[in-house]
Design a protein around this motif. Structure first.
Motif, short mmCIF file in Angstrom:
data_model
loop_
_atom_site.label_atom_id
_atom_site.label_comp_id
_atom_site.label_asym_id
_atom_site.label_seq_id
_atom_site.Cartn_x
_atom_site.Cartn_y
_atom_site.Cartn_z
N ASP A 52 -11.39 7.55 -3.85
CA ASP A 52 -10.19 6.54 -3.43
C ASP A 52 -10.68 5.95 -2.26
OD1 ASP A 52 -9.15 6.90 -6.02
OD2 ASP A 52 -7.28 7.88 -5.05
N GLN A 93 -1.19 11.60 1.01
CA GLN A 93 -0.82 11.73 -0.47
C GLN A 93 -0.95 13.24 -0.90
OE1 GLN A 93 -3.50 9.22 -2.64
NE2 GLN A 93 -1.85 7.86 -3.09
N LEU A 98 -7.53 -2.57 -3.29
CA LEU A 98 -6.67 -2.19 -2.04
C LEU A 98 -7.42 -2.10 -0.61
CD1 LEU A 98 -4.88 1.13 -3.53
CD2 LEU A 98 -3.84 -1.16 -2.45
N VAL A 130 -4.24 7.93 4.59
CA VAL A 130 -3.28 7.77 3.37
C VAL A 130 -3.55 8.86 2.38
CG1 VAL A 130 -2.81 6.22 1.39
CG2 VAL A 130 -2.90 5.44 3.67
N GLU A 131 -4.73 9.36 2.16
CA GLU A 131 -5.08 10.24 1.03
C GLU A 131 -4.59 11.46 1.46
OE1 GLU A 131 -6.55 9.96 -2.16
OE2 GLU A 131 -6.20 7.78 -1.90
N ASN A 189 -8.55 0.39 -6.65
CA ASN A 189 -9.15 1.03 -5.58
C ASN A 189 -9.84 0.02 -4.69
OD1 ASN A 189 -7.72 3.62 -5.13
ND2 ASN A 189 -8.78 4.29 -7.20
N ARG A 205 0.84 13.53 -6.53
CA ARG A 205 -0.30 12.90 -5.79
C ARG A 205 -1.27 13.68 -5.27
NH1 ARG A 205 -0.18 7.07 -6.56
NH2 ARG A 205 2.03 6.51 -6.91
N GLN A 239 -8.44 1.82 -12.60
CA GLN A 239 -8.63 2.78 -11.52
C GLN A 239 -9.40 2.44 -10.48
OE1 GLN A 239 -7.08 5.75 -10.64
NE2 GLN A 239 -5.56 5.55 -12.40
N ASN A 278 -11.88 2.17 -1.76
CA ASN A 278 -11.24 1.38 -0.61
C ASN A 278 -11.97 0.88 0.31
OD1 ASN A 278 -8.22 3.79 -0.72
ND2 ASN A 278 -8.85 2.10 -2.10
N LEU A 284 0.92 -1.13 0.09
CA LEU A 284 -0.05 0.02 -0.22
C LEU A 284 0.90 1.24 -0.24
CD1 LEU A 284 -2.76 1.20 0.39
CD2 LEU A 284 -2.64 1.13 2.78
N THR A 289 0.74 3.92 -3.10
CA THR A 289 0.27 5.01 -2.92
C THR A 289 1.03 6.26 -2.41
OG1 THR A 289 -0.31 4.45 -0.49
CG2 THR A 289 -2.04 4.04 -2.14
N MET A 331 -7.68 4.75 5.26
CA MET A 331 -7.37 5.12 3.72
C MET A 331 -7.35 6.86 3.81
SD MET A 331 -6.57 2.80 2.21
CE MET A 331 -6.64 1.03 1.87
#
Length: 178
Positions: A139, A126, A90, A122-123, A87, A133, A83, A143, A43, A47, A119
Motif C-alpha cells: 500500500d 492501521q 490515494l 498511516v499503515e 491505492n 486493518r 485495490q 500510494n 484518507l 484507512t 503513508m
C-alpha cells in the motif's frame, strides 16, 4: 541573433518566468490547503476506520509485491483494479498539492519521500491500532507511485506556476534549486 564579431548565431537570453500576482498565488495556496485538509479527512475515513468483520482475514505484509501478487491472482479482475487503483489514487493528491502548498517540496524526490513517510505512518497506525486493518508495505509503494503520477502530470507544473524560481538568485549561486 548574430554575434557582432564572429558572425555566429547566439540564442536569445532565457525568458524570465512571469510570477502570478500575489493575491492569485495566495488564493491558489488557500485552495490547495483546503483540498489537502479534505483529502486528509477522506484518507483518515478510508484507512483508519475499524473493520471488525474482516479481522480474521487481515494479515500484515512486510514483503514488497506479496499483496500485489495476491490482488492479481484473484478471480475477479474488478477486485484487483479496485485495490491497486484505489491505492494509486490515494497518493495522487500528495503529488499534486505538496508542490503548491510548500515550494521547498517541489522536487520529485521530496514529494516521494514525504508521501512515503506519511503513508508509512498511516499503515503503522492501521496495523497497530485499528481493528480489522493491517500494515501492508505494498500500500505504501502504491500510494507513493500515485504521488509520482500526480506530480508528473500536474503537481510539477502547478508548483512552478504558483512558486516560480527567481532565476537571478540561481545564476549568482544564492538560490535553492527546485
Amino acid at each position: 541573433m548574430r554575434a557582432a564579431k564572429t558572425g555566429r548565431r547566439t540564442s536569445p537570453p532565457p525568458r524570465k518566468a512571469k510570477a502570478l500576482p500575489l493575491p492569485v498565488r495566495l488564493l491558489a495556496m488557500l485552495f490547495a490547503f483546503a483540498a489537502m485538509v479534505a483529502f486528509a479527512a477522506a484518507l483518515a475515513r478510508l484507512t483508519l476506520e475499524p473493520s471488525p468483520a474482516s479481522e480474521a482475514l487481515v494479515h500484515s505484509n512486510l514483503h514488497p509485491g506479496r499483496s500485489l501478487h495476491a490482488y492479481l491472482s484473484q478471480p475477479e479482475l474488478r477486485d484487483a483494479v479496485k485495490q491497486i487503483g484505489g491505492n494509486l489514487l490515494l497518493g495522487v493528491p500528495f503529488g499534486v498539492l505538496l508542490p503548491v502548498l510548500a515550494p521547498k517540496t517541489r522536487g520529485i524526490l521530496r514529494v516521494l519521500a514525504i508521501t512515503a513517510t506519511v503513508m508509512l505512518l498511516v499503515e503503522l497506525v492501521q496495523g497497530a491500532l485499528i481493528t480489522g486493518r493491517a500494515f501492508d508495505i505494498d500500500d505504501v509503494i502504491l500510494n507513493t507511485a500515485g504521488a509520482l503520477v500526480g506530480y508528473l502530470l500536474l503537481g510539477r507544473r502547478l508548483g512552478r506556476v504558483v512558486h516560480p524560481r527567481d532565476r537571478r538568485r540561481n545564476r549568482r549561486g544564492g538560490g535553492a534549486k527546485a
